[in-house]
Write a protein that holds these residues in place. Structure first.
Motif, PDB file in Angstrom:
ATOM      1  N   LEU A  96       0.831  -1.203   0.000  1.00  0.00           N
ATOM      2  CA  LEU A  96       0.000   0.000   0.000  1.00  0.00           C
ATOM      3  C   LEU A  96       0.866   1.254   0.000  1.00  0.00           C
ATOM      4  CD1 LEU A  96      -2.831  -0.973   2.517  1.00  0.00           C
ATOM      5  CD2 LEU A  96      -3.041  -0.699   0.045  1.00  0.00           C
ATOM      6  N   LEU A  97       1.936   1.252   0.815  1.00  0.00           N
ATOM      7  CA  LEU A  97       2.856   2.392   0.834  1.00  0.00           C
ATOM      8  C   LEU A  97       3.555   2.567  -0.507  1.00  0.00           C
ATOM      9  CD1 LEU A  97       4.511   1.912   4.344  1.00  0.00           C
ATOM     10  CD2 LEU A  97       2.761   3.578   3.706  1.00  0.00           C
ATOM     11  N   LEU A  98       3.674   1.497  -1.257  1.00  0.00           N
ATOM     12  CA  LEU A  98       4.309   1.557  -2.573  1.00  0.00           C
ATOM     13  C   LEU A  98       3.322   1.908  -3.676  1.00  0.00           C
ATOM     14  CD1 LEU A  98       6.492   0.892  -4.725  1.00  0.00           C
ATOM     15  CD2 LEU A  98       5.886  -1.530  -4.420  1.00  0.00           C
ATOM     16  N   ALA A  99       2.165   1.241  -3.695  1.00  0.00           N
ATOM     17  CA  ALA A  99       1.244   1.371  -4.829  1.00  0.00           C
ATOM     18  C   ALA A  99       0.489   2.696  -4.824  1.00  0.00           C
ATOM     19  CB  ALA A  99       0.254   0.207  -4.826  1.00  0.00           C
ATOM     20  N   ILE A 100       0.086   3.181  -3.657  1.00  0.00           N
ATOM     21  CA  ILE A 100      -0.711   4.416  -3.626  1.00  0.00           C
ATOM     22  C   ILE A 100       0.100   5.628  -4.071  1.00  0.00           C
ATOM     23  CG2 ILE A 100      -1.989   5.990  -2.129  1.00  0.00           C
ATOM     24  CD1 ILE A 100      -2.946   3.574  -0.550  1.00  0.00           C
ATOM     25  N   PRO A 101       1.280   5.925  -3.463  1.00  0.00           N
ATOM     26  CA  PRO A 101       2.055   7.071  -3.959  1.00  0.00           C
ATOM     27  C   PRO A 101       2.527   6.878  -5.397  1.00  0.00           C
ATOM     28  CG  PRO A 101       2.837   6.369  -1.808  1.00  0.00           C
ATOM     29  CD  PRO A 101       1.932   5.300  -2.303  1.00  0.00           C
ATOM     30  N   ALA A 263       9.658  -6.022   1.953  1.00  0.00           N
ATOM     31  CA  ALA A 263       9.095  -6.920   0.953  1.00  0.00           C
ATOM     32  C   ALA A 263       7.642  -6.588   0.664  1.00  0.00           C
ATOM     33  CB  ALA A 263       9.203  -8.367   1.437  1.00  0.00           C
ATOM     34  N   PRO A 264       7.254  -6.435  -0.603  1.00  0.00           N
ATOM     35  CA  PRO A 264       5.840  -6.222  -0.939  1.00  0.00           C
ATOM     36  C   PRO A 264       5.077  -7.533  -0.911  1.00  0.00           C
ATOM     37  CG  PRO A 264       7.146  -6.218  -2.925  1.00  0.00           C
ATOM     38  CD  PRO A 264       8.119  -6.365  -1.787  1.00  0.00           C
ATOM     39  N   VAL A 265       3.797  -7.450  -1.234  1.00  0.00           N
ATOM     40  CA  VAL A 265       2.932  -8.610  -1.076  1.00  0.00           C
ATOM     41  C   VAL A 265       3.283  -9.720  -2.053  1.00  0.00           C
ATOM     42  CG1 VAL A 265       1.142  -7.780  -2.668  1.00  0.00           C
ATOM     43  CG2 VAL A 265       0.517  -9.270  -0.770  1.00  0.00           C
TER      44      VAL A 265
END
Length: 313
Positions: A96-101, A263-265
């Motif tokens: 979420l911290l990666l995909a939203i911004p 690590a992302p999902v």
């Protein structure tokens, strides 16, 4: 005495038979069409149904039953979902911290670039458009080595070391920032192209009238173009969110070995694979947990997405 009824017209009788025959044939055709469509729906949904049933089964029930059958004979359990969520909860936050911004920045910058290269005529405009379009066709594999070398030289963690002492700030966010920059740079060309096609359909008279009234380039974008861009923002945000959320290649190359705390999902889902014994129920539950955010995004913004794809304002 009343006169006998007139004899029916043979032509009317023949016409009625033709109409009834055509209706019966249309009904049979419709039934056959619905049967084919239902079969196709069942064919495409069968893997999804099998995965969902597997996610609710114990390991013993999975080994003893067909994957398509529901766990109705004592093999039902929520344990795979609990294990998957516990193992992936931190990775969900990272994604979420990666995909939203990443989605917001790439969509916003793509919109600004498309506005400047579509509604404003200036020198060297078309060569820049060609560069943006060329960026779409650069494969991921062509930039993996340069990216790994770049982030080995540019130490984001040291550059932003003053942030890590603040509340809610952790040093592994530096790796997430590297991923955000990468996805934004890779996403701007496609968002630019989408917004460019959308802005070319806007009324030139409306923008020209604003210029004659003395509105600046920024005012026109903020007060006219930006409010009309909501459907296309929905398209680009959903597209970018899905691309970034499902990315595994950049995460494997840019992040430290195994992803670590950043690590992302996708990496967390890949880590759910077992060693000697495969936990298929836990893997299926993890796959559904990982897919849930993108599904929610499509459900929440589906109407705007359809308008943007259709070119509506």
């Amino acid at each position: 005495m009343s006169s006998p009824p007139a004899n029916p017209n043979p032509e009317d009788h023949t016409r009625r038979e033709r109409i009834e025959r055509a209706m019966r044939e249309a009904d049979r055709t419709r039934v056959a069409l619905y049967a084919v469509l239902a079969g196709l729906v069942g064919f495409y949904l069968a893997p999804l149904e099998a995965g969902l049933m597997t996610a609710f089964k114990t390991t013993e029930a999975f080994n003893q039953t067909v994957p398509f059958l529901p766990p109705i004979f004592g093999g039902f359990t929520f344990e795979p979902w609990q294990i998957a969520f516990d193992a992936m909860s931190g990775a969900l936050i990272n994604s979420l911290l990666l995909a939203i911004p990443g989605s917001v920045l790439s969509a916003g910058l793509g919109s600004i670039a498309a506005y400047g290269l579509t509604t404003i005529d200036w020198k060297y405009q078309m060569p820049l458009v060609a560069l943006f379009v060329a960026g779409i066709f650069i494969p991921y594999q062509a930039v993996l080595v340069p990216l790994s070398r770049l982030y080995a030289i540019v130490n984001t963690q040291e550059l932003l070391s003053f942030l890590w002492g603040l509340p809610l700030m952790h040093d592994h966010y530096a790796s997430i920032i590297n991923l955000i920059v990468t996805h934004v740079a890779y996403g701007i060309p496609i968002t630019f192209l989408l917004f460019r096609g959308y802005y070319r359909s806007l009324s030139d008279d409306m923008i020209e009238a604003a210029r004659l009234d003395g509105a600046s380039v920024f005012s026109i974008y903020r007060n006219i173009v930006l409010p009309l861009s909501k459907p296309m923002f929905a398209v680009t945000l959903i597209y970018q969110f899905t691309q970034i959320w499902n990315d595994l290649l950049f995460a494997l190359v840019i992040l430290p070995s195994g992803g670590g705390a950043a690590a992302p999902v996708t990496i967390a889902l890949n880590s759910l694979t077992g060693g000697i014994v495969e936990s298929f129920n836990t893997q299926m539950a993890g796959a559904f947990v990982a897919a849930l955010p993108t599904l929610l995004v499509y459900v929440l913004f589906g109407e705007q997405f359809a308008k943007g794809v259709a070119g509506e304002t």
